[in-house]
Design an enzyme around this catalytic site. Structure first.
Site, short mmCIF file in Angstrom:
data_model
loop_
_atom_site.label_atom_id
_atom_site.label_comp_id
_atom_site.label_asym_id
_atom_site.label_seq_id
_atom_site.Cartn_x
_atom_site.Cartn_y
_atom_site.Cartn_z
CG ASN A 148 -1.65 1.32 1.41
OD1 ASN A 148 -2.53 1.68 0.63
ND2 ASN A 148 -1.26 2.07 2.44
CB ILE A 150 -9.97 7.42 -0.70
CG1 ILE A 150 -10.17 6.32 -1.75
CG2 ILE A 150 -10.36 6.96 0.69
CD1 ILE A 150 -11.59 5.84 -1.90
CB SER A 194 -4.35 5.01 -8.40
OG SER A 194 -5.12 6.13 -8.79
CE1 TYR A 205 -0.20 7.45 -6.15
CE2 TYR A 205 -1.90 7.75 -7.81
CZ TYR A 205 -1.51 7.27 -6.58
OH TYR A 205 -2.40 6.61 -5.78
#
Length: 252
Positions: free
Chosen positions: A87, A184, A139, A151
């Site tokens: 994670n 989130i 993601s 990312y």
């Protein structure tokens, strides 16, 4: 639903806050033995105090040496590992043109290579048991543009890696899957900061971009992770599941 995770040994990276802490909490609630890893000592201690009887390990997961030490500490404490949840992650840079190449390397080291290396380290343990699970948190922006390019690229690589490793490992009884969260909301996350800075803009973002009409919660991601780690998900292999309230524009 009893996920039959009692006494299973779970390692959660980036487990001190946000989605990672929610994942660790879900496993603790299932009766599992949980180890969490984080770089920040303060948040790590806060998480340990909240979660109770967990193994809290401070480590920089961009370091190959420290990744090995993490596995050694978990084995020393619990004797084995049943589930690895990759994670740990974060974003940096801006546009491709304005982002230094070093930032791309740093993003891949944290978001991608840490997951690859930790997976390689636990594979012999899981192969000996002929069971176990690896779950990679990527993601929705690993499938489409939306976040920062460093990312996005690292998370896209993680989704591909998840499928590749899954096909390789399932013959040894090891299931590899992924979860791709959308936006989130949690107190330490970027969406919370943006919401505080410009509530009107963020409310418009939710209205326009998230069909469910709200941000997701860390617990909603954690519930999917716990399910994937269990034998209730025994026929799910190599999938990366969107948890996004319909936010993703991708149809696969």
């Amino acid at each position: 639903m009893d996920l039959q995770l009692n006494d299973k040994v779970i390692l959660v990276t980036g487990g001190s806050k946000g989605i990672g802490r929610a994942i660790a909490t879900a496993f603790v609630n299932e009766g599992a033995k949980v180890a969490i890893v984080a770089r920040g000592e303060e948040t790590l201690e806060q998480a340990r105090a909240e979660l109770g009887d967990v193994l809290a390990i401070q480590a920089d997961l961009t370091s190959e040496k420290e990744r090995g030490q993490v596995i050694e500490k978990v084995i020393s404490q619990y004797g084995t590992i049943d589930v690895l949840v990759n994670n740990a992650g974060g974003s940096n840079g801006t546009t491709t043109a304005e982002t230094d190449l070093a930032d791309f390397h740093a993003a891949f080291e944290l978001n991608y290579f840490s997951a690859v290396h930790l997976s390689k380290l636990v594979l012999p343990i899981l192969k000996e048991k002929q069971s176990g699970s690896i779950i990679n948190i990527s993601s929705i922006f690993g499938r489409e543009s939306g976040g920062k390019v460093t990312y996005n690229s690292a998370k896209a690589a993680m989704i591909s890696f998840t499928k590749s490793l899954a096909d390789e490992a399932i013959s040894s009884g090891i299931r590899v899957n992924g979860v791709a969260p959308g936006s989130i909301l949690h107190p330490t996350g970027n969406w919370q900061k943006r919401l505080e800075q410009d509530p009107e803009k963020m409310n418009k973002f939710v209205e326009n971009e998230i069909p469910a009409g709200r941000f997701g919660t860390p617990e909603e991601v954690a519930n999917v992770v716990a399910f994937l780690a269990s034998e209730k998900a025994s026929w799910i292999v190599g999938a990366t599941i969107n948890v996004d309230g319909g936010q993703s524009r991708s149809n696969f």
